[in-house]
Scaffold this motif. Structure first.
Motif, mmCIF file in Angstrom:
data_model
loop_
_atom_site.group_PDB
_atom_site.id
_atom_site.type_symbol
_atom_site.label_atom_id
_atom_site.label_comp_id
_atom_site.label_asym_id
_atom_site.label_seq_id
_atom_site.Cartn_x
_atom_site.Cartn_y
_atom_site.Cartn_z
ATOM 1 N N SER A 1296 -4.898 8.987 -5.075
ATOM 2 C CA SER A 1296 -5.095 7.597 -4.559
ATOM 3 C C SER A 1296 -3.739 7.159 -3.848
ATOM 4 N N SER A 1297 -2.662 7.773 -3.835
ATOM 5 C CA SER A 1297 -1.275 7.403 -3.066
ATOM 6 C C SER A 1297 -1.794 7.494 -1.810
ATOM 7 N N LEU A 1298 -2.956 8.248 -1.395
ATOM 8 C CA LEU A 1298 -3.195 8.123 -0.048
ATOM 9 C C LEU A 1298 -3.743 7.020 0.280
ATOM 10 N N THR A 1299 -4.536 6.423 -0.299
ATOM 11 C CA THR A 1299 -5.393 5.330 0.231
ATOM 12 C C THR A 1299 -4.301 4.195 -0.114
ATOM 13 N N ASN A 1300 -3.608 4.049 -1.027
ATOM 14 C CA ASN A 1300 -2.361 3.054 -1.014
ATOM 15 C C ASN A 1300 -1.687 3.164 0.158
ATOM 16 N N CYS A 1301 -1.177 4.527 0.699
ATOM 17 C CA CYS A 1301 -0.416 4.350 1.763
ATOM 18 C C CYS A 1301 -1.169 3.858 3.193
ATOM 19 N N LEU A 1302 -2.619 4.028 3.215
ATOM 20 C CA LEU A 1302 -3.217 3.600 4.459
ATOM 21 C C LEU A 1302 -3.239 2.232 4.637
ATOM 22 N N PHE A 1303 -3.324 1.802 3.287
ATOM 23 C CA PHE A 1303 -3.325 0.276 3.204
ATOM 24 C C PHE A 1303 -2.137 -0.453 2.918
ATOM 25 N N ARG A 1304 -0.969 0.380 3.030
ATOM 26 C CA ARG A 1304 0.390 -0.153 3.002
ATOM 27 C C ARG A 1304 0.538 -0.713 1.631
ATOM 28 N N VAL A 1305 -0.272 -0.401 0.658
ATOM 29 C CA VAL A 1305 0.028 -1.053 -0.671
ATOM 30 C C VAL A 1305 1.602 -0.453 -0.985
ATOM 31 N N LEU A 1306 1.862 0.684 -0.555
ATOM 32 C CA LEU A 1306 3.037 1.477 -0.705
ATOM 33 C C LEU A 1306 3.459 1.641 0.732
ATOM 34 N N GLU A 1307 5.016 1.358 0.782
ATOM 35 C CA GLU A 1307 5.414 1.655 2.173
ATOM 36 C C GLU A 1307 5.951 2.957 2.228
ATOM 37 N N ALA A 1308 6.298 3.546 3.512
ATOM 38 C CA ALA A 1308 6.669 4.867 3.691
ATOM 39 C C ALA A 1308 8.015 4.898 3.306
ATOM 40 N N ALA A 1309 8.186 6.108 2.911
ATOM 41 C CA ALA A 1309 9.878 6.461 2.599
ATOM 42 C C ALA A 1309 10.455 7.265 3.731
#
Length: 1500
Positions: A1296-1309
């Protein structure tokens, strides 16, 4: 009379001439009789009651203390002095003429009295509080009366030698001892055994003096001064103030009152019916006939009673008027006591003006004696003192009443929520109910504070008028006329305010409702970029609310203006008429200032009365709301029987149930017999009534006919797991005792051991609101574990296996539900969508449209070739492999079987939450520190380890304690508020108030000068022009005063509204722009509390803050209870939740109670200072007699009398300001939470982006919080346009981190994601999110129309919306609804089944039709049919799109172009499913678990 007394004393009783000389004194006889008997009489009337504890108490006496010994010694000495005096009388009697009787009676009376005192001291040892108030009052009285003989004896001794030395000495010894006793009884006498209680609450053992002056609270004030108070510092409540004690009484009274009200309601209904039936046929029928008709009439409506809407328009007729009766009956003692205090206070209020009049007369009169002046001064001081003590006790009682009323109402609302029927529950949403708790109960609390003004104000007004008549004669009528004229103006203002208020309550309800929905569905809003639409909705409501509030404030300014004018217009009218009516009427100081102080007295009740009336009106609105809620129907579980019937655990007899009394039946004519210990599966399509069948068993539905018989206790696992905000362990134990062995067994069987290893604190991990830090499958397994642990007889399982992966499901079935599971001996009723388990159940019930179409064993049903067989043929192939074609469970070779045991299910569906991931990351870091020494069984060593690492581990406590700002409110907050108000506004408001004050001082000085004219023109005629000048200027100054005030209040109303708007806007827009992780760690109740901010009064900001902080949990707990109602009821845990609510409330009561006392503590000290000011100004007048004009004395003393009020106001206002600023501070705190990236940036993506739908991950890394480990460890891959990719991996692999990243709920490190040549990190969040589509895991719907749920921005036409519904297979369902697209979705989408909600989410995606679709395995809660529909739609509609499916069931992705296998944040395999199955890698192992051998088996 006096002759008898003279004979009794042997001297003169009364002679007025004693007083008309400079060294006045009282006759000896008067001193020996009246001054002795008054205190003794008081004591003998009241003291015997003090002996009751001796007779009644069963407690043992508390031990002897030093103080007790001192008191007893002093009392014994007093008795000896009395004995000595009596002996003296007998000795003297023999020597000379007989002594007067008084010499014998008084010592004898004293002997008896001191004996009684000794007894009382002893009796009080039975009580917690060992000091007697009556004794204290007696000592005070006795000392006061003793002062006169005291000074009399001294003066005589100084003038001539003492005639009677022994009696002289005895009197002074006795007086000294009484003084000592008085001083000693001021201290609290605390027995060693009550030391502990005193620590918890000193009030219990406080002495009388300490109680009336609130001295016992002083230590708390100092503590709060030294350091900010925490909730732990606050003292416990007294037993009788605890919720349980109050609520028990309240409930008893409520029941009787409601019963009476219901009887009256029946009468009313009968009367109405009679009126209906009478005119038509009543005339030509015999009595008997009409009686029969009545009986018939009676019988019919019985059924319709609940939904009887036709009765009185839209609102149904409810039992009315019982709420106030219940309150009066419950709190009558408090009401009576406060009436007594208020009466004394109101009486004394009128004494001061009279004393002032005497004082002015004294100053103006040359002949008067100095002692008169001093006497008036002392009397002024005493009245002021007693008045203030009474007033503070009265206030204290009123506020106590207020919090008790609020508490009992909240407790009643909570209890009602646990018992109300589903129909009643639908009438009010959670938001509205919380509003009943916060707003309406608060109304009652405010009303209770002022309730006595209803009789006290008219009383004060009448008394003032009587006294004024005495001063100014009929001219007063002019003043009264002005007052009467003001009443209709007020009435009009009150009526207007009321309508605004009612409107506003509606708006507030609606706004709070939307707010709580936004917060609950915040994730969806973010993923769909819908925040602006909802922000707009809230702001529209807020705008309406503010418009009303502005009007309300204007009305208030006008009424304040009218009020400020009132006292002054009244005095102007009275004085002017008085002077104009008659030449001889000259306004002198005595008249003017007595009148003015009376007008001042008059001002308060006149101001209060309308306020109380409007408050009464508001409370009335609340009464109706509360009566409707509390008087609503309770759950009627009479259709659920518990009769012992051999060989049957659950028996349905022609059971027909509906959700509402007049609604359509959801299950019809079900007749079923379920044998004890059997496993019964209930199957059927979406909406066929499976969940309704379960609800009917739990007694949650309205019975139409038939009944259900259940034998034994129930455990219930709902379709959507309900998790409490508590530790994981508490969630499983659910209030039962801990049995470690069974607990471990349950955890293992429910496959929770691997999860416990991942959670930071194992089973001690705190779970957030709504189980936010657990994934769907974990929640469901916790919910199942709770049921298994409860060890009930009958298990009702509403599709618990839907949220978990196939092989976890298999594991659970095998170890828990199946024929060999933990529950094999229990009766299990399993609603399921999964076909693979059906061969192993004892009995299958097939539901079609709410009726049982067939039931029997698997083989029977297959042989029948009915609906079930067709159903199986359709979907069987999908799961055929899973059940291995034969009906035995898993017939694999032994080593395989063993293997199945060991790999406890680890693959699990995605973790839908950021937090869990964070926790897991944190946990893994910590595990390295802890080394892996903690074996599964050694919970004890875990505990020790935990104690060593004393501070709560980072992730263990998810919900942070609500921050309480401590210390002084920062000055910057005031500035921030003034900024929000607008600096220009602020300046002019201040100027307005300055002007008003200047005019006020001017008026008073002018009046003082006017009254001195009386001296100047003593024996001449008063010049007319002088008179007119005086009246004119007086009037002008007064008017100016009022105008300045109006100006200031109007401006401040505007300014306040402006500030309110600005701050709400900032708060809202900020909350919507906050990153997801904030919502995961903050309970919604807390955020809602910020939006509900009403600003309150207080003295001590910290207590206010604590009140505010301790109030949030009440609402949070309530919300939690309402959402888990069916679970709580099914387990029968209502009592436990009531208890928990009581303790949460007691904590809040504690802080409010402490706040009330702190106010009184301060007020009493301030008033004492005020009283001193009065004394000194009066003393000054007495001392400088002859040099001062009457006018100035009048002005100074009448101003001094007002000082107390002003001081009180000053402190109250400054603290009110502080608290209101506390609100600003709390709102500000949330406007400062860090935001996510901007919604739109300079760089916009090209139109029609993404056109191809290519996704590239370039060495992409991400972590949840800066201090944590990476979750994705550098992912690189390309996904071509229109490619279908499945993503699989075990729990915590980063799916699910993958979806969160696509939607930028999480920002890249590190690294980047590129979609169609645009780096997504460079564009705004909304540009990104609006161009991707997701079908999320939990289907979240919002209150509003169906159409609003699909298209909140109204971007699409109706045709497009219908098309989307058709593709989502909802078209027929929606067309059948009476409102079609405008069908109202209830809170949380509760009026649609879970499957339908999921289809609505599909329709959303179809409508958006972006080039990239992310499917967060949405098929968990859906039966095979719906699953099939969704898959088909996605294949056809999204053929030309890129589809990423995050899978929990491998079947769904076997036809993908490629499959990506994640492990620990890295891609381990990425190829087509065929290739991966050939490679003996991770994927093929997972496929084998799920029973998939090749790709063909899974195609539909």
């Amino acid at each position: 009379m006096s002759a008898a007394l003279e004979e009794f004393c042997g001297s003169i009783f009364w002679n007025a001439s004693y007083l008309s000389r400079p060294d006045a004194d009282l006759p000896v006889c008067f001193q020996q009789t009246v001054l002795v008997w008054v205190p003794l009489g008081f004591f003998w009337i009241l003291a015997p009651w003090q002996l009751l504890p001796m007779c009644k108490s069963r407690a043992k006496k508390s031990s002897v203390t030093k103080l007790y010994i001192i008191k007893q010694v002093l009392a014994t000495l007093l008795m000896l002095t009395a004995v000595a005096e009596l002996a003296l009388a007998f000795v003297e009697d023999t020597e000379q003429d007989p002594l007067p009787a008084v010499q014998y009676t008084n010592p004898s009376l004293y002997i008896a009295t001191w004996l009684l005192v000794l007894l009382i001291h002893d009796a009080r040892r039975f009580c917690l509080c060992r000091d007697s108030g009556i004794l204290f009052c007696f000592w005070t009285l006795s000392l006061l009366c003793g002062i006169l003989p005291f000074q009399s004896l001294l003066r005589r001794a100084l003038q001539a030698p003492i005639s009677d030395v022994p009696r002289f000495v005895l009197f002074f010894i006795s007086y000294g001892l009484q003084l000592l006793l008085f001083l000693v009884s001021g201290f609290s006498d605390i027995a060693p055994e009550t030391k502990e209680i005193t620590k918890k609450n000193p009030e219990v053992t406080a002495s009388f003096l300490s109680s009336i002056t609130f001295e016992w609270y002083t230590s708390m004030v100092f503590k709060g001064y030294r350091k900010p108070l925490e909730i732990e510092d606050i003292w416990e409540l007294k037993g009788k103030d605890k919720i349980q004690a109050i609520y028990t009484v309240w409930e008893k009274n409520m029941k009787t009152a409601v019963r009476k009200a219901q009887a009256e309601l029946e009468k009313r209904k009968r009367k109405k019916r009679r009126q209906k039936t009478d005119p038509d046929h009543g005339n030509n029928m015999s009595k008997a006939q009409s009686q029969d008709i009545l009986v018939l009439e009676e019988k019919q409506p019985k059924r319709k009673k609940k939904g009887d809407k036709g009765d009185s328009g839209p609102r149904k007729d409810l039992p009315r008027g019982w709420l106030v009766k219940t309150l009066c009956k419950t709190f009558w003692q408090n009401l009576l006591l406060s009436v007594a205090f208020k009466l004394v206070h109101d009486g004394l209020v009128f004494v001061s003006p009279q004393l002032l009049k005497l004082l002015i007369a004294f100053v103006s009169d040359e002949e008067s004696f100095a002692w008169q002046g001093y006497l008036y001064t002392i009397l002024l001081f005493l009245t002021a003192l007693i008045q203030s003590l009474c007033l503070q006790q009265y206030f204290s009682l009123c506020f106590q009443l207020g919090i008790k009323v609020r508490a009992s109402l909240i407790a009643a609302i909570y209890k009602k929520a646990l018992t109300m029927s589903s129909a009643t529950r639908k009438e009010s949403t959670v938001g509205e109910t919380v509003n009943l708790m916060s707003a309406d109960a608060q109304r009652f609390m405010d009303m209770a504070n002022f309730i006595h003004q209803l009789w006290s104000s008219p009383l004060q007004i009448i008394l003032s008028i009587v006294f004024l008549w005495g001063e100014l004669g009929p001219s007063v009528l002019a003043g009264i006329a002005v007052m009467v004229l003001l009443i209709p103006i007020n009435a009009f203002l009150v009526a207007k305010s009321k309508t605004i208020q009612v409107r506003n309550m509606k708006n507030k309800d609606e706004r709070m409702k939307i707010m709580s929905e936004i917060l609950n569905g915040i994730k969806i809003l973010k993923l769909f970029a819908w925040e602006p639409s909802f922000e707009k909705r809230v702001n529209e409501i807020r705008a309406r609310e503010l418009k009303d509030l502005v009007n309300f404030s204007y009305l208030q300014s006008i009424s304040i203006f009218v009020f400020m004018c009132a006292p002054f217009l009244v005095s102007l009218a009275s004085f002017a008429v008085y002077v104009l009516v008659d030449e001889n009427n000259i306004l002198d100081a005595q008249k003017a200032f007595t009148a003015i102080s009376l007008f001042n007295v008059l001002r308060f009740p006149m101001a209060m009365l309308p306020l109380v009336l409007s408050s009464l009106v508001q409370t009335n609105v609340s009464t109706v709301r509360l009566e409707r809620y509390l008087g609503g129907d309770d759950l009627d579980s009479s259709a659920i029987h518990h009769n012992p019937i051999a060989g049957s655990a659950v028996l349905f007899s022609e059971a027909t149930f509906a959700w509402e009394q007049d609604g359509n039946a959801a299950i019809r004519d079900v007749t079923l017999d379920i044998a004890p210990g059997s496993l019964v599966a209930v199957v059927g399509a979406v909406g066929s009534g499976k969940s309704s069948l379960v609800s009917a068993m739990l007694g949650e539905m309205e019975n139409i006919k038939g009944h259900i018989n259940i034998q034994g206790s129930l455990a219930y696992v709902p379709q959507q797991a309900w998790i409490q905000n508590a530790t994981l362990k508490d969630n499983i134990l659910f209030g039962s005792e801990l049995d470690e062995a069974r607990y471990q067994q349950v955890i293992k069987a429910c496959a929770l051991l691997p999860d416990l290893e991942l959670l930071p604190a194992g089973d001690q991990t705190e779970i957030g609101e709504k189980g936010i830090n657990l994934s769907g499958g974990q929640k469901q397994r916790v919910s199942l574990a709770r049921a298994v642990y409860s060890n009930a007889d009958i298990y009702v399982l509403d599709d618990p296996l839907s949220a978990v992966d196939a092989h976890v499901g298999k594991y659970l079935f095998k170890h828990v539900l199946g024929p060999k599971g933990l529950l094999q001996k229990k009766t299990r009723i399993l609603v399921t969508h999964s076909i693979s388990f059906l061969p192993q159940v004892d009995n299958i019930v097939v539901l079609v449209a709410g009726a049982v179409s067939e039931h029997g064993s698997y083989s029977t049903l297959l042989a029948n070739r009915g609906a079930f067989a067709q159903f199986l043929n359709l979907y069987g192939s999908q799961e055929e492999d899973a059940s291995d074609k034969n009906t035995t469970a898993v017939a694999l070779p032994g080593d395989e079987e063993q293997d199945d045991e060991d790999i406890e299910p680890i693959v699990e569906e995605s973790l839908d939450d950021v937090v869990t991931m964070t926790l897991k990351r944190e946990a893994s870091i910590r595990q390295r520190e802890f080394s892996r020494s903690l074996s599964k069984s050694s919970t004890n060593s875990w505990k020790k380890a935990q104690e060593e690492s004393h501070k709560k581990l980072k992730g263990e406590q998810l919900i942070e304690k609500e921050a309480v700002e401590t210390g002084k409110v920062k000055f910057s907050m005031y500035l921030r508020y003034l900024h929000a108000v607008g600096l220009c506004y602020s300046f002019w408001v201040a100027m307005g108030y300055v002007g008003q004050y200047a005019a006020f001082v001017g008026t008073n000085l002018w009046l003082s000068a006017w009254t001195d004219d009386a001296e100047r023109y003593l024996n001449q005629t008063y010049p007319v022009e002088q008179r007119d000048l005086r009246i004119g200027v007086f009037g002008a100054l007064g008017l100016l005063q009022a105008l300045f005030l109006l100006f200031a209040t109007l401006l401040s109303a505007r300014g306040a509204m402006r500030a309110s708007r600005v701050m709400h806007q900032q708060l809202l827009s900020n909350i919507l722009r906050v990153p997801m992780s904030f919502f995961d760690t903050t309970p919604t109740g807390r955020i809602v509390n910020r939006f509900a901010k009403r600003f309150y009064v207080s003295t001590s900001r910290q207590l206010r803050r604590l009140d505010s902080v301790t109030r949030s949990p009440i609402y949070s707990h309530f919300g939690e209870t309402v959402s888990g109602l069916s679970v709580i009821r099914a387990y029968g845990h209502q009592q436990r939740f009531l208890k928990q609510n009581e303790s949460t409330m007691d904590i809040n009561q504690k802080s409010v109670h402490s706040w009330i006392v702190s106010n009184r503590w301060l007020a009493i000290r301030l008033e004492f200072v005020g009283s001193l000011v009065v004394v000194f100004s009066a003393l000054l007048a007495v001392i400088s007699k002859g040099t001062l004009e009457g006018g100035i004395v009048g002005l100074s003393v009448s101003s001094a009398l007002n000082v107390t009020q002003t001081l009180n106001w000053l402190v109250r206002m400054s603290s009110e300001l502080e608290t209101n600023i506390v609100a600003v501070e709390r709102v500000h705190e949330y406007t400062k939470v860090k935001n996510e990236a901007p919604w739109v940036t300079e760089k916009r993506p090209p139109r029609g982006w993404p056109s191809k739908g290519e996704i590239q991950f370039v060495d992409y890394k991400v972590r949840y919080r800066p201090e944590l480990e990476l979750v994705l460890q550098g992912i690189s891959c390309n996904i071509a346009g229109t490619e279908k990719v499945g993503v699989v991996g075990r729990t915590g692999a980063g799916k699910s981190s993958l979806t969160n990243c696509l939607f930028r709920v999480l920002e890249a490190a590190g690294g980047s994601i590129i979609i169609d040549d645009v780096d997504i990190a460079t564009i705004g969040l909304h540009d990104l999110r609006q161009n991707l589509t997701i079908i999320p895991q939990d289907p979240v719907l919002f209150t509003g129309t169906l159409r609003m749920n699909l298209d909140p921005f109204d971007q699409y036409t109706d045709e497009e919306v219908w098309k989307a519904l058709e593709l989502a297979h909802l078209k027929t369902y929606v067309q059948d609804l009476p409102e079609g697209l405008l069908h109202l979705v209830s809170e949380g989408g509760e009026n649609l089944s879970v499957g339908q909600r999921q289809l609505v989410c599909l329709a959303r995606a179809v409508l958006r039709k972006a080039k990239i679709l992310i499917l967060d395995e949405a098929t968990a809660a859906v039966d095979l049919e719906t699953d099939n529909l969704i898959q088909t739609t996605i294949r056809s509609k999204f053929a030309d799109c890129t589809v990423l499916t995050i899978a929990h069931r491998l079947h769904t992705i076997m036809d993908s172009n490629r499959v990506m296998v994640l492990q620990a944040g890295r891609i381990v395999e990425y190829d087509s499913p065929e290739e991966l199955l050939k490679k003996q890698g991770t994927f093929s192992a997972m496929a084998k678990d799920a029973g998939i051998v090749n790709t063909e088996t899974t195609t539909l």
